[in-house]
Design an enzyme around this catalytic site. Structure first.
Site, mmCIF file in Angstrom:
data_model
loop_
_atom_site.group_PDB
_atom_site.id
_atom_site.type_symbol
_atom_site.label_atom_id
_atom_site.label_comp_id
_atom_site.label_asym_id
_atom_site.label_seq_id
_atom_site.Cartn_x
_atom_site.Cartn_y
_atom_site.Cartn_z
ATOM 1 N N LYS A 100 0.833 -1.211 0.000
ATOM 2 C CA LYS A 100 0.000 0.000 0.000
ATOM 3 C C LYS A 100 0.864 1.256 0.000
ATOM 4 C CE LYS A 100 -3.188 -2.849 -0.122
ATOM 5 N NZ LYS A 100 -2.255 -3.976 -0.269
ATOM 6 N N ALA A 128 10.500 -22.922 15.099
ATOM 7 C CA ALA A 128 9.773 -23.829 15.983
ATOM 8 C C ALA A 128 9.615 -25.201 15.340
ATOM 9 C CB ALA A 128 8.400 -23.252 16.308
ATOM 10 N N GLY A 147 -0.740 -13.732 -13.505
ATOM 11 C CA GLY A 147 -1.833 -13.812 -12.538
ATOM 12 C C GLY A 147 -2.528 -12.481 -12.395
ATOM 13 N N ALA A 149 -5.934 -10.505 6.412
ATOM 14 C CA ALA A 149 -5.377 -10.203 7.731
ATOM 15 C C ALA A 149 -6.465 -9.913 8.747
ATOM 16 C CB ALA A 149 -4.413 -9.022 7.628
ATOM 17 N N HIS A 204 -23.180 15.312 3.501
ATOM 18 C CA HIS A 204 -23.084 15.809 2.136
ATOM 19 C C HIS A 204 -22.036 16.921 2.072
ATOM 20 C CE1 HIS A 204 -24.356 17.105 -1.865
ATOM 21 N NE2 HIS A 204 -24.366 18.348 -1.409
#
Length: 461
Positions: free
Chosen positions: A49, A116, A180, A316, A440
């Site tokens: 972004k 891990a 893609g 996310a 508005h």
């Protein structure tokens, strides 16, 4: 080391669960091999972004140099120090990364950095810089996220890259091929095109953004045409030529070579299930994803899973909602996950937002529907911004006017997502939307007008 909750993965789902558990007084340990924040913060949502913002600002400056409809003309063509833009992007990531670490510390979460390996449903071994660390836990939460899918014909390496590599390019490539036409490929492809790259998009489906309905994607296709992007639908990527060009072709058609300094492969993502001992757990699976119930519980007692590891939608904010819920369940609260309102946003130019059911999905679910469709060409704020591309669309049941879905495409419509989601979450009906006073002039007025139109009494179109 012992803990009541052990979280594997420091992305949005994992760190949110850990923070909330810590707030609720639950003794929590979180293990992360890379940087805190996961894919979204470090190599996904946030840096992309930032790049999109840079591209938009550059494109706006270029348009001002050419002259605007309201008489503004800037002197000379704009220039961009791309290295400085990348440094600015990385600074944002660093700042947010430090923020996550501070929040975890404030909530009393112990963070272990290392790789891990699950030994069983209660035990994990972590290879840290200072040696192995064994952790025993009452509850195990799996939040290992996802990774880019690769194509056998285009293995990642060199000029062939995933979105991670594209976000780390040292300069804007003269020619970029994007394999893609999903949201990742189009977001980055349009950003680089706005920055001056010659972009070609290759998609095996017959249209761009095949997961979104065609009415929403047509304005994006027009935006791509304005940027000079060549779109090849019904076309597959077949590999690299000897000179490094991308070889593409349609079924039964001739092969074509596309010159490209960089080739972005953005054909989807898969759950991260390899490399940490998941096979030692007896978990029910849905294909490549871990099967969970409405509480994010797996088939093993006190083993939980959230986020991309559990399948679509890989977003996310879905992972965050799941992580928060699991922490509260472990703390003794009664919770369940209801996915009625998970906004999906495509940060192209124009942007797309979809919440709930599209008209086709609503009819497939057996509903007779009422539709309200209002173009931004009838919206005062859009006209004053000199950008009337797009619309807002409301989908509601014909019998009781319950809102089933809201979609929009246009400039800045991502900021309308919260209101759309709130409407569905609160069970709004068309009368609720039409009767809510909207400020508005704003683009949000189009939602009110779309509800009026669905009720048969639009005022401004």
């Amino acid at each position: 080391m012992t803990a009541r909750l052990l979280v594997l993965g420091g992305g949005p789902g994992g760190y949110t669960a850990a923070i909330r558990a810590g707030q609720l007084g639950c003794d929590t340990v979180m293990v992360e091999q890379g940087r805190l924040g996961g894919t979204c913060l470090n190599i996904g949502c946030i840096p992309s972004k930032a790049l999109i913002h840079v591209a938009g600002a550059f494109a706006q400056a270029a348009a001002q140099a050419r002259g605007t409809a309201f008489g503004l003309r800037a002197a000379g063509a704009p220039s961009l120090d791309f290295a400085r833009a990348v440094e600015w992007k990385d600074g944002i990531v660093d700042r947010l990364n430090a923020g996550v670490a501070a929040l975890l510390k404030r909530s009393g979460v112990r963070t272990v950095h290392g790789r891990a390996e699950i030994l069983d449903g209660k035990t994990c071994r972590v290879e840290t810089d200072t040696g192995p660390q064994t952790i025993r836990t009452e509850h195990l939460l799996l939040a290992t996220g996802s990774e880019p899918l690769e194509l056998a014909a285009l293995p990642i390496g060199g000029r062939v890259m995933s979105s991670t590599g594209a976000l780390s390019l040292p300069e804007v490539p003269a020619h970029l091929a994007v394999v893609g036409a999903g949201y990742i490929g189009l977001e980055l492809g349009m950003a680089f095109a706005a920055l001056g790259a010659n972009v070609v998009v290759v998609e095996t489906a017959e249209r761009i953004l095949p997961g979104w309905d065609a009415e929403l994607t047509r304005p994006v296709l027009r935006g791509m045409e304005r940027l000079g992007i060549e779109v090849l639908t019904g076309t597959e990527a077949r590999g690299l030529a000897a000179d490094g060009a991308l070889l593409v072709g349609s079924p039964g058609g001739a092969e074509r070579a596309i010159p490209a300094e960089a080739i972005l492969v953005a054909v989807g993502r898969r759950p991260c299930t390899r490399g940490f001992g998941l096979e030692r757990l007896d978990l029910a699976m849905n294909g490549l994803c871990i099967r969970i119930d409405e509480r994010c519980a797996t088939s093993m007692r006190n083993v939980w899973a959230v986020g991309d590891l559990t399948g679509e939608p890989m977003l996310a904010h879905r992972a965050m909602a799941q992580g928060e819920m699991v922490a509260e369940i472990i703390a003794g609260e009664r919770r369940a996950f209801d996915k009625v309102a998970i906004p999906a946003i495509c940060f192209t130019n124009p942007e797309i937002v979809a919440v709930g059911l599209s008209p086709i999905e609503a009819r497939q679910a057996g509903h007779e529907v009422r539709l309200g469709h209002v173009p931004f060409s009838a919206n005062g704020r859009a006209l004053t911004e000199d950008d009337e591309e797009g619309f807002v669309r409301v989908v509601a049941r014909a019998d009781n006017h319950l809102v089933l879905g809201i979609q929009a495409v246009g400039r800045g419509v991502s900021e309308l997502a919260a209101g759309f989601g709130l409407a569905l979450e609160m069970g709004a009906r068309l009368e609720d939307l039409a009767g809510t006073i909207h400020a508005h002039p704003t683009r949000g007025e189009a939602l009110q007008e779309a509800a009026r139109k669905a009720l048969g009494h639009a005022l401004h179109i």
